[in-house]
Write a protein that holds these residues in place. Sequence first.
Motif, PDB file in Angstrom:
ATOM      1  N   UNK A  98     -43.045  14.429 -34.168  1.00 40.45           N
ATOM      2  CA  UNK A  98     -44.227  14.852 -34.859  1.00 40.45           C
ATOM      3  C   UNK A  98     -44.686  14.053 -35.850  1.00 40.45           C
ATOM      4  N   UNK A  99     -43.774  13.370 -36.733  1.00 37.90           N
ATOM      5  CA  UNK A  99     -44.224  12.412 -37.942  1.00 37.90           C
ATOM      6  C   UNK A  99     -43.698  11.164 -37.949  1.00 37.90           C
ATOM      7  N   UNK A 100     -44.151  10.276 -37.088  1.00 38.11           N
ATOM      8  CA  UNK A 100     -43.714   8.993 -36.763  1.00 38.11           C
ATOM      9  C   UNK A 100     -43.617   8.110 -38.152  1.00 38.11           C
ATOM     10  N   UNK A 101     -44.752   8.447 -38.833  1.00 37.01           N
ATOM     11  CA  UNK A 101     -44.632   7.717 -40.219  1.00 37.01           C
ATOM     12  C   UNK A 101     -43.285   7.777 -41.085  1.00 37.01           C
ATOM     13  N   UNK A 102     -42.609   8.786 -40.890  1.00 35.72           N
ATOM     14  CA  UNK A 102     -41.200   9.117 -41.506  1.00 35.72           C
ATOM     15  C   UNK A 102     -40.263   8.434 -40.851  1.00 35.72           C
ATOM     16  N   UNK A 103     -40.569   7.847 -39.740  1.00 38.21           N
ATOM     17  CA  UNK A 103     -39.386   7.139 -39.106  1.00 38.21           C
ATOM     18  C   UNK A 103     -39.647   5.384 -39.061  1.00 38.21           C
ATOM     19  N   UNK A 104     -40.807   5.245 -38.971  1.00 38.92           N
ATOM     20  CA  UNK A 104     -41.158   3.804 -38.880  1.00 38.92           C
ATOM     21  C   UNK A 104     -41.964   3.388 -39.886  1.00 38.92           C
ATOM     22  N   UNK A 105     -41.988   2.070 -40.447  1.00 40.93           N
ATOM     23  CA  UNK A 105     -43.250   1.467 -41.383  1.00 40.93           C
ATOM     24  C   UNK A 105     -44.276   1.029 -40.717  1.00 40.93           C
ATOM     25  N   UNK A 106     -45.146   0.722 -41.477  1.00 39.85           N
ATOM     26  CA  UNK A 106     -46.549   0.242 -41.039  1.00 39.85           C
ATOM     27  C   UNK A 106     -46.223  -1.139 -40.247  1.00 39.85           C
ATOM     28  N   UNK A 107     -46.669  -1.293 -39.182  1.00 38.62           N
ATOM     29  CA  UNK A 107     -46.816  -2.468 -38.374  1.00 38.62           C
ATOM     30  C   UNK A 107     -45.280  -2.785 -37.723  1.00 38.62           C
ATOM     31  N   UNK A 108     -44.422  -1.715 -37.742  1.00 38.93           N
ATOM     32  CA  UNK A 108     -43.205  -2.038 -37.273  1.00 38.93           C
ATOM     33  C   UNK A 108     -42.697  -2.064 -35.894  1.00 38.93           C
ATOM     34  N   UNK A 109     -43.754  -1.548 -34.875  1.00 36.85           N
ATOM     35  CA  UNK A 109     -43.659  -1.204 -33.536  1.00 36.85           C
ATOM     36  C   UNK A 109     -44.508  -2.108 -32.882  1.00 36.85           C
ATOM     37  N   UNK A 110     -44.234  -2.760 -31.876  1.00 35.43           N
ATOM     38  CA  UNK A 110     -45.163  -3.610 -31.009  1.00 35.43           C
ATOM     39  C   UNK A 110     -45.749  -2.777 -29.962  1.00 35.43           C
ATOM     40  N   UNK A 111     -45.195  -2.044 -29.260  1.00 36.21           N
ATOM     41  CA  UNK A 111     -45.615  -1.122 -28.275  1.00 36.21           C
ATOM     42  C   UNK A 111     -45.168   0.105 -27.964  1.00 36.21           C
ATOM     43  N   UNK A 112     -45.904   1.148 -27.605  1.00 39.76           N
ATOM     44  CA  UNK A 112     -45.502   2.501 -27.162  1.00 39.76           C
ATOM     45  C   UNK A 112     -45.626   2.995 -25.923  1.00 39.76           C
ATOM     46  N   UNK A 113     -44.735   3.766 -25.327  1.00 37.55           N
ATOM     47  CA  UNK A 113     -44.941   4.173 -24.031  1.00 37.55           C
ATOM     48  C   UNK A 113     -44.738   5.808 -23.989  1.00 37.55           C
ATOM     49  N   UNK A 114     -45.950   6.311 -23.164  1.00 40.30           N
ATOM     50  CA  UNK A 114     -45.829   7.798 -23.165  1.00 40.30           C
ATOM     51  C   UNK A 114     -45.588   8.105 -21.515  1.00 40.30           C
TER      52      UNK A 114
END
Length: 212
Positions: A98-114
């Motif tokens: 629900x709150x990805x900002x609590x798990x990952x920093x800004x620009x930390x991820x390169x791609x997302x799969x849904x």
Amino acid sequence: MRERHRAWADDFLRDNTSLIITDAEERKGRWKELFGNDHPIHLEIGTGKGQFITGMAEKNPDVNFIGIELAKSIIVMAGAKLKESGVTNARLLHVDAADLKELFAQNEISAIYLNFSDPWPKKRHAKRRLTFHTFLEQYEHILQPGGEITLKTDNQGLFEYSLVSFSEFGLKLKEVHLDLHSAEVPENVMTEYEEKFSAKGQPIYRCRAEFT
């Protein structure tokens, strides 16, 4: 649907904390330290029983993968699959997305799969869809510039809704498939749901969208 009880789930979670991470918030901004390299990190939200993340990790050893799954009885199955495969470039998070900002920093991820997310078909539940604008705002924050979202679903309504949502948010659509398997995309790694639905002749929808 009621979550199926697996008697071994608690023991598996306790004995595999290096694979299924329990202190995710404390690792925010430091996920590359966990993997011990500087490879890009790809995130799957709703990893299910783990067929997709395991297959992607095997095919892409120079990418690190993180899968999020809330259901305990399901994430342990994904963990067992990853463990059996022997891949070292994938981890799982037993948390709510629900709150990805609590798990990952800004620009930390390169791609997302849904992959085959709950479509939440009723209008009053639209805000729960993983392509609702509040989720897109989170994805934009944690993704690197030019980061991509790849969506796969068998649900036409969710797919159409997501295309509109992406467009209204300003994402660039890089790929749209109305029947993925008829296109014979060579790099496609199937999920368990995908195999089930495609075997029944149902079309699989996929798109890739980029934050510009």
